[in-house]
Design a protein around this motif. Structure first.
Motif, PDB file in Angstrom:
ATOM      1  N   ALA A   1      -6.519  -2.012  -6.243  1.00 37.38           N
ATOM      2  CA  ALA A   1      -6.127  -0.874  -7.236  1.00 37.38           C
ATOM      3  C   ALA A   1      -5.983   0.494  -7.324  1.00 37.38           C
ATOM      4  O   ALA A   1      -5.494   0.960  -7.328  1.00 37.38           O
ATOM      5  CB  ALA A   1      -7.402  -1.439  -8.234  1.00 37.38           C
ATOM      6  N   PHE A   2      -7.191   1.115  -6.268  1.00 42.31           N
ATOM      7  CA  PHE A   2      -7.386   2.077  -5.795  1.00 42.31           C
ATOM      8  C   PHE A   2      -5.609   3.292  -5.655  1.00 42.31           C
ATOM      9  O   PHE A   2      -5.069   4.338  -5.740  1.00 42.31           O
ATOM     10  CB  PHE A   2      -7.918   3.092  -5.185  1.00 42.31           C
ATOM     11  CG  PHE A   2      -8.154   2.610  -3.610  1.00 42.31           C
ATOM     12  CD1 PHE A   2      -7.048   3.910  -3.365  1.00 42.31           C
ATOM     13  CD2 PHE A   2      -8.768   2.325  -2.647  1.00 42.31           C
ATOM     14  CE1 PHE A   2      -7.154   3.529  -1.987  1.00 42.31           C
ATOM     15  CE2 PHE A   2      -8.692   2.385  -1.563  1.00 42.31           C
ATOM     16  CZ  PHE A   2      -7.368   2.943  -0.846  1.00 42.31           C
ATOM     17  N   PRO A   3      -5.002   2.563  -4.391  1.00 40.82           N
ATOM     18  CA  PRO A   3      -3.451   2.741  -4.383  1.00 40.82           C
ATOM     19  C   PRO A   3      -2.420   3.661  -5.295  1.00 40.82           C
ATOM     20  O   PRO A   3      -1.834   4.179  -5.831  1.00 40.82           O
ATOM     21  CB  PRO A   3      -3.031   2.298  -3.099  1.00 40.82           C
ATOM     22  CG  PRO A   3      -4.161   1.255  -3.054  1.00 40.82           C
ATOM     23  CD  PRO A   3      -4.587   0.942  -3.906  1.00 40.82           C
ATOM     24  N   PHE A   4      -2.344   2.170  -6.507  1.00 37.50           N
ATOM     25  CA  PHE A   4      -1.806   2.180  -7.510  1.00 37.50           C
ATOM     26  C   PHE A   4      -2.656   3.016  -8.235  1.00 37.50           C
ATOM     27  O   PHE A   4      -1.051   3.642  -8.746  1.00 37.50           O
ATOM     28  CB  PHE A   4      -2.165   0.747  -8.327  1.00 37.50           C
ATOM     29  CG  PHE A   4      -1.778   0.946 -10.036  1.00 37.50           C
ATOM     30  CD1 PHE A   4       0.130   0.244 -10.669  1.00 37.50           C
ATOM     31  CD2 PHE A   4      -2.249   1.038 -10.681  1.00 37.50           C
ATOM     32  CE1 PHE A   4       0.400   0.899 -11.380  1.00 37.50           C
ATOM     33  CE2 PHE A   4      -1.390   1.159 -12.164  1.00 37.50           C
ATOM     34  CZ  PHE A   4       0.279   1.048 -12.119  1.00 37.50           C
ATOM     35  N   PHE A   5      -3.399   3.422  -8.678  1.00 42.96           N
ATOM     36  CA  PHE A   5      -3.918   4.383  -9.876  1.00 42.96           C
ATOM     37  C   PHE A   5      -3.974   6.032  -8.889  1.00 42.96           C
ATOM     38  O   PHE A   5      -3.414   6.728  -9.995  1.00 42.96           O
ATOM     39  CB  PHE A   5      -5.453   3.868  -9.720  1.00 42.96           C
ATOM     40  CG  PHE A   5      -6.493   5.328 -10.575  1.00 42.96           C
ATOM     41  CD1 PHE A   5      -5.437   5.481 -12.318  1.00 42.96           C
ATOM     42  CD2 PHE A   5      -6.769   6.348 -10.914  1.00 42.96           C
ATOM     43  CE1 PHE A   5      -5.613   6.276 -12.918  1.00 42.96           C
ATOM     44  CE2 PHE A   5      -7.593   7.504 -11.347  1.00 42.96           C
ATOM     45  CZ  PHE A   5      -6.949   7.130 -12.683  1.00 42.96           C
TER      46      PHE A   5
END
Length: 223
Positions: free
Chosen positions: A105-109
């Motif tokens: 998730a963190f790359p998207f965020f």
């Protein structure tokens, strides 16, 4: 062969699975924001035309983020099994599932944060810089405060995505509603369990989205 399950048996399973899903989503959201917010900010300020131009670093970070976003989450779940076992000591359970969920998730965020910062009025940034403001002042006084509503909307969007990720984690025994649907619904051909988990997931998504939208509106009006 289809099997049925009475409510007295299904209720405790649904409650436990729902709590496990909430546990995974809340902690994964926390870790995603902790990693993604500074990463997205660094992506924004390190552009060639940014307030701290670092083109090589920006290119490296952008490439890593793009790779992370391009991997299907199911593939990532399997690929990260050795890393999850190294960090947590096991690959089973809701705590172990938080590791691949956060990494997925963190790359998207980070990209959400970068896009939110991109909407900030450049005139405000230039004003702080012209008065001798440091990079830290620009980030703390202009970028993050001005982009806060968009970032909050991005957190809401990310949480909705994480609910889906937590469900897919059931494929590798990650616990939660996804694991319940697979073990007690799909594998036992129990439509009652499948429908119940889908309904709870829909309610959960709607609750997160409605709450997030209300907070964004309240923050925007206050500004």
């Amino acid at each position: 062969m289809r099997s049925s399950m009475n409510w007295d048996t299904l209720w405790p399973l649904m409650l436990n699975a729902t709590l496990e899903t909430l546990y995974m989503v809340v902690l994964a959201t926390l870790f995603t924001v902790i990693i993604g917010l500074p990463l997205g900010t660094l992506l924004f300020i390190s552009r060639r035309d940014g307030i701290l131009p670092l083109p090589r670093l920006h290119a490296l970070l952008a490439t890593l983020v793009n790779i992370g976003r391009s991997l299907p989450f199911v593939v990532l779940l399997v690929a990260l099994i050795p890393f999850t076992r190294l960090i947590i000591g096991t690959t089973l359970g809701s705590t172990a599932a938080i590791v691949p969920i956060t990494i997925g998730a963190f790359p998207f965020f980070a990209r959400v944060v970068e896009a939110a910062l991109d909407e900030v009025d450049t005139g405000r940034i230039e004003a702080i810089v012209s008065m001798g403001g440091s990079v830290r002042h620009v980030i703390g006084k202009v970028l993050l405060p001005e982009a806060l509503p968009a970032i909050l909307a991005g957190i809401t969007l990310t949480m909705v995505m994480l609910i889906g990720f937590s469900s897919m984690a059931g494929v590798i025994g990650g616990g939660g509603l996804g694991d319940l649907a697979i073990r007690y619904g799909y594998q036992r051909f129990n439509n009652q369990v499948m429908v119940a988990t889908v309904v709870v997931l829909i309610v959960m998504v709607q609750g997160v989205q409605s709450t997030g939208n209300a907070l964004v509106r309240a923050l925007a009006h206050r500004r």
